[in-house]
Design an enzyme around this catalytic site. Structure first.
Site, PDB file in Angstrom:
ATOM      1  N   HIS A   1      -7.971  -5.576   0.480  1.00  0.00           N
ATOM      2  CA  HIS A   1      -6.710  -4.881   0.764  1.00  0.00           C
ATOM      3  C   HIS A   1      -5.967  -5.660   1.837  1.00  0.00           C
ATOM      4  O   HIS A   1      -5.976  -5.288   3.025  1.00  0.00           O
ATOM      5  CB  HIS A   1      -7.009  -3.450   1.220  1.00  0.00           C
TER       6      HIS A   1
ATOM      7  N   SER B   1       0.832  -1.195   0.000  1.00  0.00           N
ATOM      8  CA  SER B   1       0.000   0.000   0.000  1.00  0.00           C
ATOM      9  C   SER B   1       0.880   1.265   0.000  1.00  0.00           C
ATOM     10  O   SER B   1       1.668   1.458  -0.921  1.00  0.00           O
ATOM     11  CB  SER B   1      -0.963  -0.042   1.187  1.00  0.00           C
TER      12      SER B   1
ATOM     13  N   ASP C   1     -10.090  -5.144  -3.860  1.00  0.00           N
ATOM     14  CA  ASP C   1      -9.504  -4.116  -2.989  1.00  0.00           C
ATOM     15  C   ASP C   1     -10.411  -2.880  -2.990  1.00  0.00           C
ATOM     16  O   ASP C   1     -10.633  -2.259  -4.034  1.00  0.00           O
ATOM     17  CB  ASP C   1      -8.106  -3.753  -3.490  1.00  0.00           C
TER      18      ASP C   1
END
Length: 217
Positions: A197, A112, A166
């Site tokens: 995610h 991320s 996600d």
């Protein structure tokens, strides 16, 4: 910073965590890879500084940079803070080299926000690295990539991984990164998984295989 440094390690991975997490938060992922002991690898898991994050109502948490929103590329990552984080990781790369780890034996990996910093750093690093691994992420300052891409990065082994479902960093943002890298003449591997995610077992198996390939004799 967590520094897992087995004896006789010649290879290293710098792992960069996501927003609100820490180096310690990524440690279970490293352990889950179950990398072979006969290939000792050093793992460095630095912590981002604490800072106010706009999309989280200005609350302070560990973050490599501020995020104002996801609609516009310029809001997804505060460029000044991204460049400061890049300097921090470049300093870590220099430290590793001074300690005997050749750059071509070092992978930068991130999840991320950490993947944003990993890619920003690796794609601009002046000497060849072993590889760049980006999980559930996107590019910062994408319009600057072509002008700032280093010659060393043109042959950099790159792997992008993303969850199809996600809902934090949408799949389209990962695809955008892939397409921009390809437009720059790079050839990133791309993997999609039926996850949000997060990480999943098939992804961990692919991470393990990719790292072992990077560090093969």
């Amino acid at each position: 910073m967590i520094d897992i440094h087995p004896d006789a390690a010649r290879h290293a991975v710098i792992w960069l965590h996501g927003l609100g997490d820490s180096g310690a938060g990524l440690a279970p992922l490293v352990e889950a890879l179950a990398l072979p002991s006969e290939l000792p690898i050093r793992h460095l898991l630095p912590d981002a500084p604490e800072r106010p994050i706009t999309i989280n109502m200005g609350h302070k948490m560990r973050g490599w940079y501020d995020i104002k929103g996801f609609e516009r590329p310029e809001d997804r990552a505060d460029e000044t803070e991204v460049r400061a984080a890049c300097t921090q990781i470049t300093t870590l790369l220099t430290r590793l080299e001074q300690e005997g780890f050749a750059p071509e034996h070092v992978v930068i990996a991130g999840f991320s926000q950490g993947g944003v910093i990993a890619s920003f750093t690796a794609l601009r690093h002046p000497t060849p690295l072993a590889g760049l691994l980006c999980m559930s992420t996107y590019l910062a300052a994408p319009d600057a990539l072509l002008a700032e891409l280093s010659d060393a990065a043109r042959t950099l082994p790159i792997c992008y991984m993303h969850g199809i479902y996600d809902d934090v960093v949408h799949l389209s943002m990962g695809w955008d990164a892939k397409q921009r890298l390809e437009a720059a003449g790079l050839a990133p591997q791309w993997h999609e998984y039926p996850m949000r995610h997060e990480s999943c077992r098939p992804q961990l198996a692919d991470v393990r295989a990719w790292l072992l390939a990077r560090f093969a004799p």
